[in-house]
Design a protein around this motif. Structure first.
Motif, PDB file in Angstrom:
ATOM      1  N   UNK A  97       0.796  -1.254  -0.070  1.00 42.25           N
ATOM      2  CA  UNK A  97       0.006  -0.007  -0.064  1.00 42.25           C
ATOM      3  C   UNK A  97       0.749   1.205   0.085  1.00 42.25           C
ATOM      4  N   UNK A  98       1.834   1.076   0.990  1.00 45.45           N
ATOM      5  CA  UNK A  98       2.730   2.432   0.806  1.00 45.45           C
ATOM      6  C   UNK A  98       3.640   2.677  -0.416  1.00 45.45           C
ATOM      7  N   UNK A  99       3.940   1.612  -0.903  1.00 46.29           N
ATOM      8  CA  UNK A  99       4.606   1.916  -2.219  1.00 46.29           C
ATOM      9  C   UNK A  99       3.422   2.308  -3.357  1.00 46.29           C
ATOM     10  N   UNK A 100       2.247   1.862  -3.383  1.00 48.61           N
ATOM     11  CA  UNK A 100       1.490   2.224  -4.326  1.00 48.61           C
ATOM     12  C   UNK A 100       1.019   3.742  -4.254  1.00 48.61           C
ATOM     13  N   UNK A 101       1.177   4.508  -3.169  1.00 49.37           N
ATOM     14  CA  UNK A 101       0.889   5.799  -3.216  1.00 49.37           C
ATOM     15  C   UNK A 101       1.973   6.395  -2.356  1.00 49.37           C
ATOM     16  N   UNK A 102       3.017   6.590  -3.040  1.00 48.91           N
ATOM     17  CA  UNK A 102       4.121   7.426  -2.082  1.00 48.91           C
ATOM     18  C   UNK A 102       3.533   8.915  -2.009  1.00 48.91           C
ATOM     19  N   UNK A 103       2.394   9.258  -2.635  1.00 44.94           N
ATOM     20  CA  UNK A 103       1.783  10.721  -2.270  1.00 44.94           C
ATOM     21  C   UNK A 103       1.230  10.822  -1.097  1.00 44.94           C
ATOM     22  N   UNK A 104       0.596   9.714  -0.321  1.00 38.11           N
ATOM     23  CA  UNK A 104       0.013   9.518   0.843  1.00 38.11           C
ATOM     24  C   UNK A 104       1.156   9.337   2.120  1.00 38.11           C
ATOM     25  N   UNK A 105       0.970   9.869   3.160  1.00 39.33           N
ATOM     26  CA  UNK A 105       1.850   9.594   4.124  1.00 39.33           C
ATOM     27  C   UNK A 105       1.187   8.455   5.001  1.00 39.33           C
ATOM     28  N   UNK A 106       1.998   7.737   5.303  1.00 40.16           N
ATOM     29  CA  UNK A 106       1.715   6.233   6.203  1.00 40.16           C
ATOM     30  C   UNK A 106       2.503   6.049   7.531  1.00 40.16           C
ATOM     31  N   UNK A 107       1.728   5.808   8.455  1.00 41.82           N
ATOM     32  CA  UNK A 107       2.424   5.273   9.590  1.00 41.82           C
ATOM     33  C   UNK A 107       1.928   3.886  10.112  1.00 41.82           C
ATOM     34  N   UNK A 119       9.523  -7.623  -5.041  1.00 46.09           N
ATOM     35  CA  UNK A 119       9.153  -7.493  -6.496  1.00 46.09           C
ATOM     36  C   UNK A 119       7.693  -7.047  -6.675  1.00 46.09           C
ATOM     37  N   UNK A 120       7.779  -5.769  -6.955  1.00 48.18           N
ATOM     38  CA  UNK A 120       6.228  -5.155  -6.767  1.00 48.18           C
ATOM     39  C   UNK A 120       5.713  -4.702  -8.193  1.00 48.18           C
ATOM     40  N   UNK A 121       4.588  -5.084  -8.606  1.00 49.05           N
ATOM     41  CA  UNK A 121       4.200  -4.398  -9.877  1.00 49.05           C
ATOM     42  C   UNK A 121       2.628  -3.673  -9.499  1.00 49.05           C
ATOM     43  N   UNK A 162      12.273  -4.942  -7.964  1.00 51.01           N
ATOM     44  CA  UNK A 162      11.714  -4.057  -8.960  1.00 51.01           C
ATOM     45  C   UNK A 162      10.209  -3.292  -8.197  1.00 51.01           C
ATOM     46  N   UNK A 163      10.124  -2.108  -8.528  1.00 56.42           N
ATOM     47  CA  UNK A 163       8.906  -1.398  -8.290  1.00 56.42           C
ATOM     48  C   UNK A 163       8.310  -0.790  -9.549  1.00 56.42           C
ATOM     49  N   UNK A 164       7.239  -1.461 -10.079  1.00 55.59           N
ATOM     50  CA  UNK A 164       6.922  -1.071 -11.400  1.00 55.59           C
ATOM     51  C   UNK A 164       5.377  -0.554 -11.473  1.00 55.59           C
ATOM     52  N   UNK A 165       5.378   0.543 -11.991  1.00 53.16           N
ATOM     53  CA  UNK A 165       3.853   1.061 -12.173  1.00 53.16           C
ATOM     54  C   UNK A 165       3.378   0.834 -13.334  1.00 53.16           C
ATOM     55  N   UNK A 166       2.390   0.327 -13.880  1.00 52.56           N
ATOM     56  CA  UNK A 166       1.688   0.394 -15.025  1.00 52.56           C
ATOM     57  C   UNK A 166       0.627   1.310 -15.147  1.00 52.56           C
TER      58      UNK A 166
END
Ligand code: ADP
Ligand code: MG
Length: 617
Positions: A179-189, A250-252, A284-288
């Motif tokens: 979840x954190x990788x999916x949206x780096x524009x959101x802050x998470x704790x 590995x994250x897609x 890898x962290x890939x966004x499609x």
């Protein structure tokens, strides 16, 4: 007999649905974070106690819910995210099935606090096993807090099924990281038993990666960005030397949703190819980003599987993009782009066969390798001999088809002559013709040789693969887009039984889920009209041979290859190809018959021809 069918009470139906959506505490964490994301939260806090078994809380600063919505949210199939079936094909939210809260509520005790922007007071609802226990106005901050206590308190079987705290916590951290990788524009704790595990300020992808995995990742990352009209890819891949023995990191993400896809992972692995040692997996962290109407997310309740309209193209683009960024960063000194898809896929997108290997394999088949050339010695050697034992030229026994014997005996004398004749002119180029799209005619001094192109080619292929199988030296041509094929269970287990041999032929395949294979390569010199057909045909033919003849595995497979990959009747051959067939045929150990017992050639003596012109009286 009385009627016995009745509808299940809502609470039981929800419990059943929960079985799919809520498998463990981590599933709750995932669903609650997704809801917070969908509510446009900027900050998301996750509080875990006892590995989520006793306490999971997710607090967001998103839109919140009205009183009515708050109550509705626990109903099954209650959602604000889609309205009609068309919406299913343009999903831009994480949720859409409207079953997460209902499912969670069926198997836990929940306290929901929520308030929307313009209201002074918010709502607090407590609910246990799908039953609302209380519903009161409350003073609370804008946004939503959902606390899930005692998961599976009413489903002992499930509760007992949970693993140790460390295992369950590992799953939660996995979901949190995704979840954190999916949206780096959101802050998470993330807090675990009152200790802060992660504090991730909003920022760029690379910063999120470093905050999650550690500073040393920074120098190991290679940026990647590729835009095609229908698919955008960006993200980071790890340098090859950074690869690990586990697949963990590995994250897609497709449209910011974490997805599981062995197929796409395979594309990435293939792009690294020889840069990685055996059993090493790159980071890898890939966004499609893709038009939502080109994918289907509604494949599984957990929404981590998706279907692409054209997964081959996606595969190709990913592989090419990764190669390119590996290449740009001088990680691979020379990458052959000629085999890659053209990244401008504007014209080709949608045509799944648009980008296939385009090498002229047809021609390749007739080009002789060094080894095959040396086989030709056999042939020359055959003609060098003054006196050949008859059996070497024309075996008296035709194991398969005795009726041919007559023709053979008839032409035997001529054959000898013809061959000896050839010997005298050994540096003369054979003159050949093809007739009826099936026979190759070649002029010999004392007659005409007729070659059945199909039978001859079957013989050539048969011996070739027999040789390959015995020497275990098949070579492989990679297919541009690996093909997944699903076999029925018995064919699958057959394929597994003879896997070693199939690989020896030059096939390269991996096991890909239940009864499925993914084919990465096929024998080097077959004309790959359809790789899938070749493979399935091979299995089919193998079964047939097995039923009819009791053959050794190698012979059977070589026969299957011959049957399946030999050229066909009607195939027009140019002169070089015609010659090549003759060359290769006489390089065979037994040039006289196809592996199926048909004669490959015969010679019509010049006298016989002359006889036909004689005046009859
Ligand atoms: P889905 O997410 O598939 O719509 P859920 O059961 O997860 O289904 O949630 C039901 C509805 O509850 C959502 O559609 C949304 O309107 C509302 N909701 C759930 N969580 C939140 C939240 N954190 N903030 C605002 N609304 C929420
Ligand atoms: Mg949801």
């Amino acid at each position: 007999m009385t009627d016995i069918i009745h509808l299940l009470p809502e609470s039981i139906a929800n419990q059943i649905a929960a079985g799919e959506v809520v498998q463990r505490p981590a599933s709750v964490v995932k669903e609650l974070i997704e809801n917070a994301i969908d509510a446009s939260a900027q900050k998301i806090q996750v509080i875990i106690k006892d590995a989520g078994k006793s306490h999971i809380q997710v607090i967001d600063d998103g839109t919140g819910m009205t009183l009515t919505d708050a109550r509705m949210s626990f109903e099954r199939h209650a959602t604000s995210k889609i309205r009609n079936s068309d919406d299913l094909f343009r999903i831009t939210t994480m949720g859409f099935r409207g079953e997460a809260l209902a499912s969670i509520a069926a198997v836990s005790q929940i306290e929901l606090k929520t308030r929307i922007d313009n209201e002074e007071l918010g709502t607090c609802i407590t609910i246990e096993g799908s039953k609302i226990k209380s519903n009161e106005p409350i003073a609370t901050i804008k946004g939503t807090s959902i606390e899930v206590k005692n998961l599976f308190y009413n489903v002992p079987a499930r509760r007992n099924f949970l693993k140790s705290n460390s295992v369950e916590m590992r799953h939660i951290i996995d979901e949190f990281q995704r979840a954190a990788l999916s949206r780096p524009d959101i802050s998470y704790r993330l807090f675990q038993n009152d200790m802060e595990v992660y504090n991730l300020p909003a920022g760029k992808v690379v910063k999120r990666i470093v905050n999650l995995f550690g500073k040393n990742y920074q120098s190991q990352l290679v940026a990647l960005e590729e835009k095609t009209p229908h698919l955008e890819i960006y993200g980071y891949i790890g340098k090859p030397e950074f690869a690990k023995k586990t697949r963990g990191e590995q994250f897609i993400f497709v449209n910011k949703r974490y997805i599981k896809s062995n197929y796409l992972k395979h594309a990435i692995q293939m792009a690294y190819e020889s840069l990685l040692g055996k059993d090493y997996y790159p980071f890898f962290v890939l966004f499609l980003q893709i038009d939502p109407s080109h994918i289907d997310v509604n494949v599984h309740p957990t929404k981590t599987e998706i279907k692409f309209i054209d997964d081959r193209t996606v595969y190709g683009i990913i592989k090419a993009a990764i190669r390119q960024s590996l290449g740009q960063h001088n990680i691979t000194p020379s990458i052959d782009y000629s085999m890659d898809v053209n990244l401008d896929l504007s014209r080709d997108f949608g045509g799944s066969h648009a980008n296939r290997t385009s090498a002229d394999l047809d021609y390749e088949r007739f080009r002789l390798s060094g080894k095959e050339r040396s086989n030709l010695k056999n042939w020359e050697h055959l003609f060098e001999k003054e006196e050949l034992p008859e059996t070497e030229l024309i075996p008296k026994e035709n194991a398969y088809n005795k009726s041919d014997e007559k023709i053979i005996l008839e032409s035997r004398a001529n054959k000898r002559e013809g061959l000896e004749d050839l010997l005298q002119n050994s540096n003369q180029v054979l003159s050949t013709y093809q007739v009826h799209g099936k026979y190759i005619l070649s002029q010999l001094k004392s007659g005409i040789m007729f070659i059945n192109q199909v039978a001859a080619h079957q013989r050539i292929i048969y011996e070739k693969y027999l040789n390959v199988l015995f020497n275990n030296n098949g070579s492989t041509q990679r297919v541009l887009f690996p093909i997944t094929i699903e076999l029925n269970p018995s064919d699958y287990s057959l394929a597994m039984d003879i896997k070693k041999e199939i690989v020896a032929l030059g096939f390269d395949f991996d096991i890909f889920g239940k009864n499925s294979l993914v084919i990465n390569g096929i024998p080097a010199d077959i004309t790959a009209v359809n790789e899938k057909e070749v493979f399935e045909g091979l299995i089919e033919q193998y079964k047939l041979n097995k039923e009819k003849l009791e053959l050794k595995t190698q012979e059977n497979l070589a026969m299957s290859m011959a049957r399946y990959t030999a050229l066909k009747e009607g195939k027009i051959l140019n002169l070089e190809e015609q010659r090549s067939i003759i060359d290769q045929l006489f390089g065979c150990k037994n040039p006289n018959y196809s592996p199926f017992g048909e004669s490959t050639y015969f010679i019509l003596g010049i006298e016989q021809v002359e006889n036909n012109f004689k005046k009859r009286n």
